[in-house]
Design a protein around this motif. Sequence first.
Motif, PDB file in Angstrom:
ATOM      1  N   SER A   1       0.840  -1.197   0.000  1.00 38.11           N
ATOM      2  CA  SER A   1       0.000   0.000   0.000  1.00 38.11           C
ATOM      3  C   SER A   1       0.878   1.251   0.000  1.00 38.11           C
ATOM      4  CB  SER A   1      -0.921   0.012   1.224  1.00 38.11           C
ATOM      5  OG  SER A   1      -1.779  -1.110   1.210  1.00 38.11           O
ATOM      6  N   SER A   2       0.495   2.237  -0.811  1.00 38.82           N
ATOM      7  CA  SER A   2       1.254   3.473  -0.866  1.00 38.82           C
ATOM      8  C   SER A   2       0.899   4.357   0.324  1.00 38.82           C
ATOM      9  CB  SER A   2       0.945   4.222  -2.167  1.00 38.82           C
ATOM     10  OG  SER A   2      -0.401   4.683  -2.166  1.00 38.82           O
ATOM     11  N   TYR A   3       1.722   5.380   0.576  1.00 37.60           N
ATOM     12  CA  TYR A   3       1.434   6.311   1.661  1.00 37.60           C
ATOM     13  C   TYR A   3       0.110   7.016   1.414  1.00 37.60           C
ATOM     14  CZ  TYR A   3       6.351   5.690   2.954  1.00 37.60           C
ATOM     15  OH  TYR A   3       7.560   5.158   3.334  1.00 37.60           O
ATOM     16  N   ALA A   4      -0.143   7.376   0.163  1.00 36.48           N
ATOM     17  CA  ALA A   4      -1.395   8.059  -0.163  1.00 36.48           C
ATOM     18  C   ALA A   4      -2.594   7.152   0.094  1.00 36.48           C
ATOM     19  CB  ALA A   4      -1.387   8.523  -1.615  1.00 36.48           C
ATOM     20  N   ASP A   5      -2.476   5.882  -0.296  1.00 34.95           N
ATOM     21  CA  ASP A   5      -3.572   4.932  -0.063  1.00 34.95           C
ATOM     22  C   ASP A   5      -3.850   4.800   1.429  1.00 34.95           C
ATOM     23  OD1 ASP A   5      -3.900   4.460  -2.738  1.00 34.95           O
ATOM     24  OD2 ASP A   5      -2.628   2.662  -2.762  1.00 34.95           O
ATOM     25  N   ASN A   6      -2.799   4.711   2.214  1.00 31.85           N
ATOM     26  CA  ASN A   6      -2.981   4.577   3.658  1.00 31.85           C
ATOM     27  C   ASN A   6      -3.624   5.815   4.259  1.00 31.85           C
ATOM     28  OD1 ASN A   6      -1.823   2.021   3.742  1.00 31.85           O
ATOM     29  ND2 ASN A   6       0.239   2.810   4.049  1.00 31.85           N
ATOM     30  N   PHE A   7      -3.206   7.005   3.782  1.00 31.16           N
ATOM     31  CA  PHE A   7      -3.741   8.245   4.331  1.00 31.16           C
ATOM     32  C   PHE A   7      -5.220   8.397   4.001  1.00 31.16           C
ATOM     33  CE2 PHE A   7      -4.747  12.776   3.957  1.00 31.16           C
ATOM     34  CZ  PHE A   7      -4.418  13.202   5.229  1.00 31.16           C
ATOM     35  N   PHE A   8      -5.561   8.244   2.733  1.00 35.59           N
ATOM     36  CA  PHE A   8      -6.948   8.407   2.344  1.00 35.59           C
ATOM     37  C   PHE A   8      -7.805   7.239   2.821  1.00 35.59           C
ATOM     38  CE2 PHE A   8      -4.824  11.124  -0.855  1.00 35.59           C
ATOM     39  CZ  PHE A   8      -5.484  12.308  -0.566  1.00 35.59           C
TER      40      PHE A   8
END
Length: 249
Positions: free
Chosen positions: A213-220
């Motif tokens: 999972s990317s950082y963006a995926d985790n954040f959103f």
Amino acid sequence: RQSTPLFWFNPLPVWTKLSMHDHPPLVFTVAYLFFGLFGVSTFVARLPFALAGIGSVFLIYLIGRKMFDEQVGLIAAAVLAISSHAVFASRTALMEPIALLLIFLSWYLFLLALDNLKWWPWWGVALGYSWLAKYTAFPVLAVCLAYLVLFRRNVFKIKQFYFGLAAVALLFSPVVAYNVMLYRTRGHFDLQFSALLRQNVPAWQTLSQKVSSSYADNFFGIGAGLVDAYSPMALALAAVGLGYLIWQL
């Protein structure tokens, strides 16, 4: 199955006892102590987490009373006591109840320390133990520091505050030592840190969601997770409460 130090070393080096390959060690230590004291059973396996859930209800009452008044504390305690997520976690022996108990304790001690310097070291002890319970407690320090930067910068001139930070570092040092040794011998950190730092660990590539999972995926994904987990009314009440808190500041 996950590949762990049990598969990598024979015999196990002493440093592998300082932490776990995918979580910090405190919750497992608590479970081990309860089994040693009361025997091995399903009841004993769930007991420390149920007690942590009860303790969290009391602590959130204290926090609400300290930040606002008695009525707010009672309402907060009542909401947590009947929260389906909190009850579920406390009944099924998830790690979160103990982590949440320590997060609440560290926040309450933070509030006390703002009025009395003697509490800063104890704030650090509670925060350090919360890090040993679950890595998701890390942001608590960032929240505390942000508050101090915005509203109480004089605290950075107080030695007791740095005693508290030293307590955090000291308590978390076994996990740091574990990860340093793991990197020296295996070329990567534990599962959580290697996933955070996007290290390529072939032994864990089957854990696709954890390591890809990317950082963006985790954040959103935080927002999506909240929408999936809570009703619109609960989210609206949380938004109102957050808005009121910001307005009070």
